[in-house]
Design an enzyme around this catalytic site. Structure first.
Site: not given
Length: 248
Positions: A65, A211
């Site tokens: 993400d 991430h």
């Protein structure tokens, strides 16, 4: 909960008065349930979110993400290329401008580009349905302009869901994607600690949330990939794991 409150009000009117603190307790309990449902992406409380694959096969998916970012996304992509591992990148739309080459690389190297809203605003979950949908469509437009593909997969910012988001997702014909292994790599500082956040929970069909904005993720990723493979698992792209289309 509404039924219980209505019954109490009726009892309070027809029979003996009900102590005020019972109403407060019910309201607090109901509020707590709403907050839990909104914050727990796997609950499906407000809307369906796909969080894992329905399989007994030893296969998992890795997702990232918050990119694309110049600081760490290229390093992540280098590792994935070296290890021949496919992944999904849920991109924030306003981070694509100036980083179009990274998005093109994500696509060209066989990874998925998904939608993670345009702003990832702290108050995104407080937006109205129309404003949410406008953000999602703007991100779609930005991604499509860069790679010629329009995302169908959407990951809610912060994993928060609510009725407004349900309306936006339904109107935009998205498939909402969550996870069942949350690494907390935005908080964890050491690779060893990050591995402990992930490896005990690996199981068939697992979707791992990472991430591409974190240095500790860059440090840990090669070790994690090796561990997954040593445990006899295959790493598959999320659209193939879930058997759903990635693009419209």
């Amino acid at each position: 909960m509404f039924v219980a409150l209505a019954n109490l009000l009726l009892a309070n009117y027809l029979l003996n008065p009900v102590p005020w603190w019972i109403f407060v307790l019910l309201l607090l309990s109901y509020s707590g349930i709403l907050v839990w449902g909104a914050m727990n992406v796997r609950s499906g409380f407000f809307m369906p979110v796909v969080c894992e694959g329905n399989t007994t096969e030893k296969v998992v998916a890795i997702t990232f993400d918050d990119g694309p970012l110049l600081q760490h996304t290229p390093e992540i992509l280098d590792i994935l290329k070296q290890q021949n591992v496919p992944a999904a990148f849920f991109c924030i739309g306003n981070r694509i401008a100036g980083n179009e080459s990274l998005l093109k690389r994500i696509n060209e190297e066989g990874h998925i580009a998904g939608n993670h809203s345009y702003s990832h605003h702290f108050w995104f979950d407080m937006f109205g349905a129309d404003k949410m949908l406008a953000e999602l469509q703007l991100t779609d437009d930005t991604i499509e302009k860069a790679i010629g593909k329009r995302p169908r997969l959407f990951r809610p910012p912060y994993g928060v869901t609510n009725p407004n988001l349900k309306k936006a997702v339904k109107k935009g014909s998205y498939t909402s994607i969550g996870w069942n292994i949350r690494s907390l790599d935005t908080v964890v500082k050491q690779p060893e600690e990050l591995m402990q956040r992930i490896t005990p929970f690996i199981k068939p069909g697992a979707v791992i949330l990472l991430h591409d904005s974190m240095h500790v993720t860059v440090q840990t990723l090669p070790v994690l990939i090796n561990h997954i493979r040593k445990e006899g698992y295959r790493i598959e792209r999320i659209d193939k794991l879930l058997n759903i289309p990635a693009y419209a």
